[in-house]
Design an enzyme around this catalytic site. Sequence first.
Site, short mmCIF file in Angstrom:
data_model
loop_
_atom_site.label_atom_id
_atom_site.label_comp_id
_atom_site.label_asym_id
_atom_site.label_seq_id
_atom_site.Cartn_x
_atom_site.Cartn_y
_atom_site.Cartn_z
NE ARG A 50 -10.82 -0.57 3.85
CZ ARG A 50 -11.27 -0.70 5.28
NH1 ARG A 50 -12.36 -1.44 5.30
NH2 ARG A 50 -10.58 -0.48 6.04
CE LYS B 12 -3.14 2.66 2.99
NZ LYS B 12 -3.72 2.58 4.49
CG ASP C 226 -9.55 7.73 7.01
OD1 ASP C 226 -8.52 7.96 6.36
OD2 ASP C 226 -9.48 7.81 8.20
CE LYS D 139 -6.07 9.15 7.95
NZ LYS D 139 -6.62 8.15 8.78
#
Length: 505
Positions: free
Chosen positions: A337, A251, A333, A263
């Site tokens: 994935r 990643k 956020d 965030k």
Amino acid sequence: MDFELNTLNLADAAREKCDAIVMLVTSTFKAGKDPLSLLAGEALKAKHLEAKAGKLLQAYRSAGIAAPRVVLAGAGDGSGKKVHAAVAAAVASLRSSGAKRLLICLPAGSAEDAVRAAVVGTAEASYVYVTTKSKPEGRELQRVHVAVEDSQRFKAAFAAAKGVASGIEFAREIANLPPNIATPTRLGEEAKGLAKAHGFQCEVMGPKEIARIGMGSFLSVAQGSEQPARFIVLQHQGGAAGDAPIVLVGKGITFDSGGISIKPSAEMDEMKFDMGGAASVLGTFRALGDIQPAINVVGLIPTCENMPDGKAVKPGDIVTSLSGQTIEILNTDAEGRLILCDALTYAERFKPSAVVDIATLTGACVVALGGVRSGLFSSDDALASALSAAGEAALDLCWRMPLDDEYADGLKSNFADVANVGGRAGGAITAAKFLQRFAAKFPWAHLDVAGTAWKSGAAKGATGRPVGLLVQYLLTEAANRPVAKPAKKAATKPAPKSRSKAKAK
């Protein structure tokens, strides 16, 4: 830093001209008549030194010892774990001493794990980030000699340890760079540099090529940033031409603002470490370049920023992945994935023997395991066991987590094939269950390194994990595979490539 393995006993070591000596003292130590043994024996007798791992005693200008400084370091039972702790403490104590040449004396009867631990522990403890400082001070140690009873016996283990140490340092350096420097473009350049230096195959694709392939999920994350996405493909061809490779997927979110689901500002600077998985893949290839094991390895790195621009993906948007599955994005956020799933689908074209993805994926994994062990999820028991064993051997620990089908219930969507989040409960597991949907065609494992890839607070910085685990796994796989005869040139098949060969833009 240069490492050298030498055959030296303690009497020889006492005569060596160096800036400092680190002598490891185990719980079974028996003093001889040489100056170093006598010094350690007297310290133990007076109870000024304990053989407990990490306990230290420093001496200056000791009689009969050429080195001005001596650090006696307790090493417990002399195992790799205890040696690592001892060496790390001793080297850290010498950081500001000005020592440039160091001699480490391993205990008599040491095994290969102690040699590996001494090299890696020294490299880890002496690393100092200076790249973006105006006064790059602190990197003093230049040459380290490791003294053993028989250097020939440990030659292979020592060479592998040096490769691992260089890989860990490379990963730490890349991950520690600020996000305005360690951009997706920079990661692509680093991959090309590794390929040129070590003979890897490398392809770096830009947004047009990524779109042409059909990675809609990956590009949805990148669309809110001015920094162009990159998809990096690295290949180490160490095995026979027809051998199925192991694929590592890292990643590479070079900065994660959270996107529209932004965030909190506190500690958001640490989101530069969200490319820790990518850094570990690059670090692993740095180690492979030094060690050159007889195994085929592919590295896939999807890399981009996750930013809240007017063009950014929104909660409620639906995107189509490379696999054809549609994804409802409920939380921007949960972006890691979304880039990994397309890379996992891309991995199919290599017909891999196994695929391991590495990602700073979930805060939930930090809550579950803290910073000691990485989370391990796998659909294949043999692969999970191999990775766990590699972690134990490399002192880069992981812990297997469940993948029960029921954990995927929260990912159901009324509007797409799958949602990208499933609620807070079991968040690390539901993230892994999302990835598992895209990894059905090969043995697969997922390492969630959100708690282990970096440290916060006063020790803030990248750790380089899990480079040690990954390299140990690959070396073990290479050793366990049958030795294949070199393929004839006419029978050599080209490695799989993307549909586009255009340069990244």
